[in-house]
Scaffold this motif. Structure first.
Motif, mmCIF file in Angstrom:
data_model
loop_
_atom_site.group_PDB
_atom_site.id
_atom_site.type_symbol
_atom_site.label_atom_id
_atom_site.label_comp_id
_atom_site.label_asym_id
_atom_site.label_seq_id
_atom_site.Cartn_x
_atom_site.Cartn_y
_atom_site.Cartn_z
ATOM 1 N N LEU A 146 1.011 -1.348 -0.019
ATOM 2 C CA LEU A 146 0.045 0.064 0.151
ATOM 3 C C LEU A 146 0.489 1.288 -0.159
ATOM 4 N N HIS A 147 0.955 2.728 -1.253
ATOM 5 C CA HIS A 147 0.818 3.114 -1.137
ATOM 6 C C HIS A 147 0.692 4.856 -0.611
ATOM 7 N N HIS A 148 -0.173 4.867 -0.280
ATOM 8 C CA HIS A 148 -1.262 5.959 -0.029
ATOM 9 C C HIS A 148 -2.638 5.877 0.925
ATOM 10 N N GLU A 149 -3.106 6.213 1.717
ATOM 11 C CA GLU A 149 -4.003 5.919 2.504
ATOM 12 C C GLU A 149 -5.260 5.894 1.592
ATOM 13 N N VAL A 170 -0.910 -5.699 7.681
ATOM 14 C CA VAL A 170 -0.487 -4.254 6.810
ATOM 15 C C VAL A 170 1.345 -4.074 6.903
ATOM 16 N N PRO A 171 1.961 -3.688 5.816
ATOM 17 C CA PRO A 171 2.780 -3.262 5.714
ATOM 18 C C PRO A 171 3.466 -2.114 6.303
ATOM 19 N N ASN A 203 -2.946 5.775 9.986
ATOM 20 C CA ASN A 203 -4.696 6.108 9.447
ATOM 21 C C ASN A 203 -4.876 5.202 9.149
ATOM 22 N N VAL A 204 -4.144 4.997 8.271
ATOM 23 C CA VAL A 204 -4.853 3.213 7.807
ATOM 24 C C VAL A 204 -5.847 2.525 7.807
ATOM 25 N N ILE A 205 -4.787 2.195 9.844
ATOM 26 C CA ILE A 205 -5.303 1.072 10.554
ATOM 27 C C ILE A 205 -6.544 1.172 11.105
#
Length: 269
Positions: free
Chosen positions: A173-176, A193-194, A208-210
């Motif tokens: 994943l490279h962006h929110e 998640v990486p 923020n993603v989490i």
């Protein structure tokens, strides 16, 4: 603390015998159907006390590869790059192409199904929507960085719906995530998640993603050691950090609890 109603409403399609599943209509994503939409919803265990839901085992293999084993014995390797797996080749291998450590051009011929996270034709996103045994697999595409900027739909978040659980692997994943991504993903009980300090997303962005996904179980991957431990500590309040001496985690609907847990399996921390 936001949480989801996830138990009583879970469809029982994947609990049916194989013969009944063959005659059942195409699956509808229960992860999207039960995704939290309202504020102040608490996680509630509403299953009968006597009910023992089926279990799923998730094993850390290395880098971004986890082995998911379903109650019916379907074996799925995520971001598979050719690792030797216990028990032989998987039934399903998902791949992403940001780096060669997330795919292989020479997959084991014993793999039953290979799902690429990128489209077969330029400009066309990958679109997976299939049932294999007792697991429903779908994907949500995201963009990846390239030398010239970003490649649209170059990565896939793979979602595995099995035993009433919604399990997601976000790939490289490279962006929110946008509101559209969140709606397409729906509820995730477990998310992989990486964590790498910026090769994918910086620590704050990944946090923020989490926090937006707010899964009951977070499984870090991609890098190991101090960076992973620092990230888990950074999540702080609202997340419990668990250090495991095992490379495997066996879970069911009964395993989900609040507050959410960041589980560092052996080999990760």
């Amino acid at each position: 603390m936001l949480r989801y109603f996830a138990m009583l409403m879970t469809p029982f399609l994947f609990c049916l015998p194989a013969e009944a599943r063959a005659q059942a209509p195409p699956p509808v994503s229960q992860c999207q159907a039960i995704a939290a939409r309202l504020p102040d919803v608490k996680f509630a265990s509403l299953l009968p006390v006597a009910y023992q839901p089926p279990e799923v085992t998730i094993t850390f293999i290395g880098h971004s590869t986890y082995l998911i084993e379903t109650p019916d014995g379907v074996r799925i390797a995520t971001d598979y790059a050719g690792f030797l797996l216990p028990g032989g080749p998987p039934d399903v291998a998902t791949m992403n192409k940001a780096h060669e450590s997330h795919f292989t051009l020479t997959p084991d011929p014993g793999i039953g199904t290979i799902l690429h996270g990128w489209g077969a034709l330029a400009g066309e996103p990958a679109d997976h929507d299939l049932v294999i045994g007792d697991v429903y697999i779908r994907n949500v595409t995201t963009d990846i960085r390239t030398w010239g900027g970003f490649e649209e739909d170059g990565n896939s978040i793979f979602i595995f719906e099995v035993a009433g659980l919604c399990i997601g692997h976000v790939g490289h994943l490279h962006h929110e995530l946008s509101d559209t991504h969140i709606a397409e993903i729906g509820r995730l009980d477990v998310v992989m998640v990486p964590v790498d300090g910026g090769l994918t997303l910086g620590a704050e962005s990944m946090r923020n993603v989490i926090e937006r996904l707010y899964s009951a179980i977070v499984l870090p991957m991609h890098r190991t050691g101090p960076r992973i431990r620092s990230f888990a500590e950074m999540l702080g309040d609202g997340f419990e950090t668990v250090y495991s001496d095992s490379r495997s985690l066996t879970i069911s609907l009964n395993s989900l609890s609040s507050p959410p847990k960041v589980i560092l399996l052996s080999g990760v921390w």
